[in-house]
Scaffold this motif. Structure first.
Motif, mmCIF file in Angstrom:
data_model
loop_
_atom_site.group_PDB
_atom_site.id
_atom_site.type_symbol
_atom_site.label_atom_id
_atom_site.label_comp_id
_atom_site.label_asym_id
_atom_site.label_seq_id
_atom_site.Cartn_x
_atom_site.Cartn_y
_atom_site.Cartn_z
ATOM 1 N N HIS A 18 0.826 -1.253 -0.319
ATOM 2 C CA HIS A 18 0.214 0.058 -0.111
ATOM 3 C C HIS A 18 1.163 1.269 0.112
ATOM 4 O O HIS A 18 0.349 2.188 -0.295
ATOM 5 C CB HIS A 18 -1.047 0.030 1.410
ATOM 6 C CG HIS A 18 -2.254 -1.427 0.949
ATOM 7 N ND1 HIS A 18 -2.705 -1.680 2.185
ATOM 8 C CD2 HIS A 18 -3.144 -1.151 0.225
ATOM 9 C CE1 HIS A 18 -3.581 -3.008 2.050
ATOM 10 N NE2 HIS A 18 -3.731 -2.134 0.590
ATOM 11 N N SER A 19 1.881 1.421 0.624
ATOM 12 C CA SER A 19 3.236 2.479 0.817
ATOM 13 C C SER A 19 3.832 2.429 -0.657
ATOM 14 O O SER A 19 3.612 3.748 -1.319
ATOM 15 C CB SER A 19 3.974 1.882 1.893
ATOM 16 O OG SER A 19 3.361 1.996 3.099
ATOM 17 N N PHE A 20 4.271 1.465 -1.293
ATOM 18 C CA PHE A 20 4.651 1.962 -2.533
ATOM 19 C C PHE A 20 3.477 1.744 -3.507
ATOM 20 O O PHE A 20 4.064 3.271 -4.016
ATOM 21 C CB PHE A 20 5.173 0.086 -3.344
ATOM 22 C CG PHE A 20 5.704 0.386 -4.193
ATOM 23 C CD1 PHE A 20 6.567 1.150 -4.646
ATOM 24 C CD2 PHE A 20 4.558 0.019 -5.381
ATOM 25 C CE1 PHE A 20 7.092 1.380 -6.646
ATOM 26 C CE2 PHE A 20 5.443 -0.072 -6.349
ATOM 27 C CZ PHE A 20 6.573 0.825 -7.378
ATOM 28 N N PHE A 21 2.076 1.947 -3.130
ATOM 29 C CA PHE A 21 1.532 2.194 -4.282
ATOM 30 C C PHE A 21 0.617 3.698 -4.304
ATOM 31 O O PHE A 21 0.653 4.575 -4.870
ATOM 32 C CB PHE A 21 -0.542 1.436 -4.249
ATOM 33 C CG PHE A 21 -1.547 1.922 -5.051
ATOM 34 C CD1 PHE A 21 -0.678 2.125 -6.300
ATOM 35 C CD2 PHE A 21 -2.327 2.891 -4.623
ATOM 36 C CE1 PHE A 21 -2.522 2.026 -7.530
ATOM 37 C CE2 PHE A 21 -3.306 3.413 -4.876
ATOM 38 C CZ PHE A 21 -3.525 2.983 -6.160
ATOM 39 N N LEU A 22 0.959 4.473 -2.599
ATOM 40 C CA LEU A 22 0.242 5.851 -2.727
ATOM 41 C C LEU A 22 1.807 6.136 -2.425
ATOM 42 O O LEU A 22 1.510 7.606 -3.376
ATOM 43 C CB LEU A 22 0.698 5.567 -0.944
ATOM 44 C CG LEU A 22 0.149 6.954 0.196
ATOM 45 C CD1 LEU A 22 -1.049 7.670 -0.559
ATOM 46 C CD2 LEU A 22 0.329 7.081 1.214
ATOM 47 N N THR A 58 5.696 6.992 6.357
ATOM 48 C CA THR A 58 4.806 7.388 8.028
ATOM 49 C C THR A 58 3.721 6.528 8.133
ATOM 50 O O THR A 58 2.920 5.794 9.012
ATOM 51 C CB THR A 58 4.789 9.203 8.400
ATOM 52 O OG1 THR A 58 5.738 9.681 8.643
ATOM 53 C CG2 THR A 58 4.065 9.659 9.144
ATOM 54 N N PHE A 59 3.132 6.523 7.200
ATOM 55 C CA PHE A 59 1.249 5.601 7.091
ATOM 56 C C PHE A 59 1.763 4.123 6.964
ATOM 57 O O PHE A 59 1.468 3.626 7.895
ATOM 58 C CB PHE A 59 1.105 5.574 5.459
ATOM 59 C CG PHE A 59 0.048 4.827 4.920
ATOM 60 C CD1 PHE A 59 -1.308 4.656 5.825
ATOM 61 C CD2 PHE A 59 0.223 3.812 4.258
ATOM 62 C CE1 PHE A 59 -2.288 4.144 5.631
ATOM 63 C CE2 PHE A 59 0.007 2.261 4.167
ATOM 64 C CZ PHE A 59 -1.481 2.789 4.639
ATOM 65 N N MET A 60 3.021 3.214 7.091
ATOM 66 C CA MET A 60 3.827 2.341 7.125
ATOM 67 C C MET A 60 4.283 2.117 8.488
ATOM 68 O O MET A 60 3.567 1.117 8.999
ATOM 69 C CB MET A 60 4.705 2.206 5.886
ATOM 70 C CG MET A 60 4.836 0.503 6.500
ATOM 71 S SD MET A 60 6.274 0.229 4.877
ATOM 72 C CE MET A 60 6.526 -1.457 5.320
ATOM 73 N N ASN A 61 4.443 3.047 9.181
ATOM 74 C CA ASN A 61 4.945 2.779 9.738
ATOM 75 C C ASN A 61 3.951 3.395 11.153
ATOM 76 O O ASN A 61 4.091 2.347 11.949
ATOM 77 C CB ASN A 61 5.984 4.168 10.530
ATOM 78 C CG ASN A 61 7.304 3.770 10.430
ATOM 79 O OD1 ASN A 61 8.252 3.028 9.935
ATOM 80 N ND2 ASN A 61 8.030 5.389 10.665
ATOM 81 N N ILE A 62 3.137 4.115 10.184
ATOM 82 C CA ILE A 62 1.659 3.834 11.661
ATOM 83 C C ILE A 62 1.212 3.138 11.865
ATOM 84 O O ILE A 62 0.855 1.685 12.902
ATOM 85 C CB ILE A 62 1.047 4.868 11.615
ATOM 86 C CG1 ILE A 62 2.017 6.575 12.225
ATOM 87 C CG2 ILE A 62 -0.557 5.289 12.110
ATOM 88 C CD1 ILE A 62 1.523 7.703 11.915
ATOM 89 N N VAL A 63 0.682 1.919 10.972
ATOM 90 C CA VAL A 63 -0.047 0.890 10.195
ATOM 91 C C VAL A 63 0.914 -0.474 11.431
ATOM 92 O O VAL A 63 0.064 -1.282 11.487
ATOM 93 C CB VAL A 63 -0.774 1.098 9.003
ATOM 94 C CG1 VAL A 63 -1.029 -0.509 8.999
ATOM 95 C CG2 VAL A 63 -1.198 1.370 8.644
ATOM 96 N N THR A 131 2.205 5.730 18.474
ATOM 97 C CA THR A 131 1.426 4.981 18.103
ATOM 98 C C THR A 131 1.559 3.293 19.006
ATOM 99 O O THR A 131 0.503 2.907 19.176
ATOM 100 C CB THR A 131 1.563 4.256 17.092
ATOM 101 O OG1 THR A 131 1.623 5.506 15.767
ATOM 102 C CG2 THR A 131 0.674 3.702 15.752
ATOM 103 N N TYR A 132 3.068 3.038 19.266
ATOM 104 C CA TYR A 132 2.141 2.161 20.353
ATOM 105 C C TYR A 132 1.808 2.577 21.644
ATOM 106 O O TYR A 132 1.256 1.327 22.239
ATOM 107 C CB TYR A 132 3.972 1.601 20.783
ATOM 108 C CG TYR A 132 4.466 0.712 21.003
ATOM 109 C CD1 TYR A 132 4.427 -0.718 20.750
ATOM 110 C CD2 TYR A 132 4.316 0.600 22.385
ATOM 111 C CE1 TYR A 132 4.892 -1.912 20.912
ATOM 112 C CE2 TYR A 132 4.927 -0.379 23.211
ATOM 113 C CZ TYR A 132 4.220 -1.733 23.217
ATOM 114 O OH TYR A 132 5.088 -3.170 23.845
#
Length: 144
Positions: A18-22, A58-63, A131-132
């Motif tokens: 999903h991150s790559f697509f983004l 950032t999206f990948m880290n949070i998810v 997030t953690y």
């Protein structure tokens, strides 16, 4: 040997996809905005690219952190979160107090600067421990 379990590998693969697509989508939008509309939103192309990559990062880290796939099973989350938090605070400090803001600023003539990307990078690192902690509090609330 990798100590991520099957679920963690799946989540990391999926969020990476999903991150790559983004990244591709943001690059296309950026190409349209900067190329077709002739609008420069950052001081140069490297700052634009850095922002474009930091958003999906950032999206990948949070998810990944929210779903329990950021830290491997043998890793100590408290120690790792402290290291990541220290890195994030260091980047935020560099962005805010290294003289780049007082000399130049985060935005000059309506364009984001390298100092703004340093701030964004710091916030990307800080998002992991936040997030953690939120996830642990959420799990505790659900369990009660």
């Amino acid at each position: 040997m990798n100590s991520y379990d099957e679920y963690q590998r799946f989540i990391r693969y999926r969020t990476g996809y999903h991150s790559f697509f983004l990244v591709v989508l943001l690059l296309l939008v950026n190409h349209f905005v900067t190329g077709v509309k002739d609008f420069q939103w950052a001081e140069d192309g490297s700052v634009e690219l850095l922002f474009i990559i930091l958003i999906p990062g950032t999206f990948m880290n949070i998810v990944s952190t929210w779903q329990g796939a950021y830290f491997n099973r043998k890793e100590k989350p408290l120690r790792s979160n402290l290291v990541v938090l220290a890195m994030g605070v260091m980047y935020v400090w560099l962005a805010l107090y290294s003289g780049s803001i007082s000399d130049r600023g985060l935005v000059i003539d309506g364009k984001l600067t390298l100092a703004a990307s340093q701030l964004m990078l710091g916030l990307t690192w800080i998002s992991i421990p936040i997030t953690y902690i939120v996830r642990k509090l959420w799990d505790k609330r659900i369990a009660d």
